[in-house]
Design an enzyme around this catalytic site. Structure first.
Site, PDB file in Angstrom:
ATOM      1  N   ALA A 176      -1.354 -14.341  26.074  1.00  0.00           N
ATOM      2  CA  ALA A 176      -1.770 -14.970  27.332  1.00  0.00           C
ATOM      3  C   ALA A 176      -2.679 -14.041  28.131  1.00  0.00           C
ATOM      4  O   ALA A 176      -3.653 -14.493  28.742  1.00  0.00           O
ATOM      5  CB  ALA A 176      -0.542 -15.363  28.150  1.00  0.00           C
ATOM      6  N   ASP A 177      -2.377 -12.754  28.147  1.00  0.00           N
ATOM      7  CA  ASP A 177      -3.243 -11.783  28.817  1.00  0.00           C
ATOM      8  C   ASP A 177      -4.637 -11.782  28.191  1.00  0.00           C
ATOM      9  O   ASP A 177      -5.656 -11.758  28.888  1.00  0.00           O
ATOM     10  CB  ASP A 177      -2.651 -10.378  28.704  1.00  0.00           C
ATOM     11  N   THR A 178      -4.680 -11.776  26.874  1.00  0.00           N
ATOM     12  CA  THR A 178      -5.956 -11.693  26.176  1.00  0.00           C
ATOM     13  C   THR A 178      -6.796 -12.942  26.407  1.00  0.00           C
ATOM     14  O   THR A 178      -7.998 -12.854  26.678  1.00  0.00           O
ATOM     15  CB  THR A 178      -5.716 -11.487  24.671  1.00  0.00           C
TER      16      THR A 178
END
Length: 405
Positions: A176-178
């Site tokens: 999700a961060d990426t």
């Protein structure tokens, strides 16, 4: 701007990186790889939290945690305490000369520091402000804290990962961060293109939750369009069969025989041509219905050879197939080596073995996006950047006395 950042499609663009940990730093790293001069603005009191995150306690103690090293090559670091007048004034000068400011504070924090959108726009009408947050700048959850794990769970990603037996599982990396970081980098690039036409900056609101949901694509659309409740399928692909990971004589093999001709070729190559005419498997929808039985038949045939041999045989015949690799095997693969994805840089601060970091898998005019300078030591470029803003040596000394840098 340093000599190391003068090439690439974003050469000449200055980005202020006021971000921590991953989504924001990852976004700014993508911009740096495209040639932008990224100035990482960090607190003097430890800098980016990622400087203390990673598997090496020794590097964490040096404020060079591996989480930081992975996403911050090709950047310059200045330390500013924005709660001091000197630090705030230095940021104002930076904003006046910058093209982009990327931040991932919790919504409202930048405003409380005196750098809300109205204040920033007054300093620089051409500025592009990119705000990355867990849930977005509006809505009932806007102020809730969020890391990747939180977003993976809330987005529904975890609910469709794993199997019915394991229950929900997170992806083994910060997906999700990426995705949020990639979306932010794309939005900034788009806003720069828009500004070239209008001459006016803009404010970008990136929600990690929403970008994660959009990345789920057909999984969400199955529910929206057909009312089909998504469920975890392990290594199977719900859109087709056979499409998933299959046991072989040695190792797992991913096969995606999504087309009828690919399925028929697969059956012939594993010496089970009769499967393509079996009523259970002859048509696309029936194969999905009888997925487990088809998998069992194929795995009996695949047990006669190792995954690497099947990969070569099937791929050469036009059936998408590749072995499931460990990370070390992937890094040693001829494809990754040939493409030059891993780059070697001097270790930050000097000494020790060279630092190996990843690029971004994008080539422009045949050339890989290559970082040329290592991740910065905390505050490494403070004096250099301040001097370029017109601060004298005495001015910089005064800022240090104030605790502003």
């Amino acid at each position: 701007m340093t000599d190391a950042t003068t090439s690439g499609p974003l050469a000449g663009v200055t980005v202020l990186d006021l971000t921590n940990v991953l989504a924001g730093p990852y976004a700014a790293y993508q911009l740096a790889l495209m040639g932008a001069d990224v100035i990482k603005v960090e607190t003097p009191h430890g800098g980016d939290l990622a400087r203390r995150l990673g598997t090496s306690a020794r590097l964490n103690a040096r404020h060079l945690g591996i989480s930081f090293l992975a996403q911050n090559a090709q950047k310059r670091s200045i330390t500013l305490d924005l709660k001091t007048e000197g630090g705030a004034q230095a940021l104002r000068r930076l904003v006046a000369t910058a093209d982009v400011l990327v931040e991932n504070f919790r919504p409202g924090v930048l405003e409380r520091l005196g750098f809300g959108w109205e204040q920033l726009r007054a300093l620089n009408s051409r500025l592009i402000l990119c705000q990355i947050s867990g849930f977005g700048q509006t809505g009932p959850m806007r102020t809730k804290p969020a890391y990747d794990q939180i977003i993976q769970g809330y987005s529904g990603m975890m609910s469709v990962t794993g199997t019915e037996e394991t229950g929900p599982l997170r992806a083994g990396f910060p997906l999700a961060d990426t995705i949020g970081g990639l979306a932010a980098a794309f939005a900034v690039s788009s806003a720069l293109a828009g500004r070239a036409r209008t001459g006016v900056g803009s404010v970008i609101d990136v929600s990690m939750l929403e970008t994660a949901v959009t990345a789920m694509g057909w999984v969400v659309s199955n529910l929206l369009v057909d009312g089909h409740e998504p469920r975890p399928l392990g290594n199977d692909n719900g859109t087709a069969a056979p499409s998933g990971a299959f046991a072989t004589g040695d190792g797992l093999l991913n096969i995606a025989a999504n087309k009828q001709e690919q399925f028929e070729t697969l059956c012939a190559l594993v010496d089970r041509a009769e499967l393509s005419t079996d009523p259970r498997f002859a048509e696309r929808e029936s194969r999905k219905t009888h997925r487990a039985a088809l998998t069992a038949e194929l795995e009996r045939a695949l047990a006669t050879r190792p995954a690497a041999e099947w990969e070569d045989l099937l791929s050469s015949a036009g059936v998408p197939a590749a072995a499931v690799l460990r990370v070390d095997q992937m890094l040693a693969s001829p494809q990754i080596r040939d493409r030059g994805l891993v780059h070697e840089l001097p270790f930050p601060g000097g000494g020790g073995d060279p630092l190996r970091v990843l690029g971004n898998g994008i080539r422009i005019d045949g050339a890989p996006s290559t970082p040329r300078t290592p991740p910065p030591v905390l505050g490494e470029h403070t004096d250099e950047i301040l001097a370029a803003l017109g601060y004298s040596a005495d001015d910089i000394a005064a800022l240090r006395e104030e605790g502003a840098v």
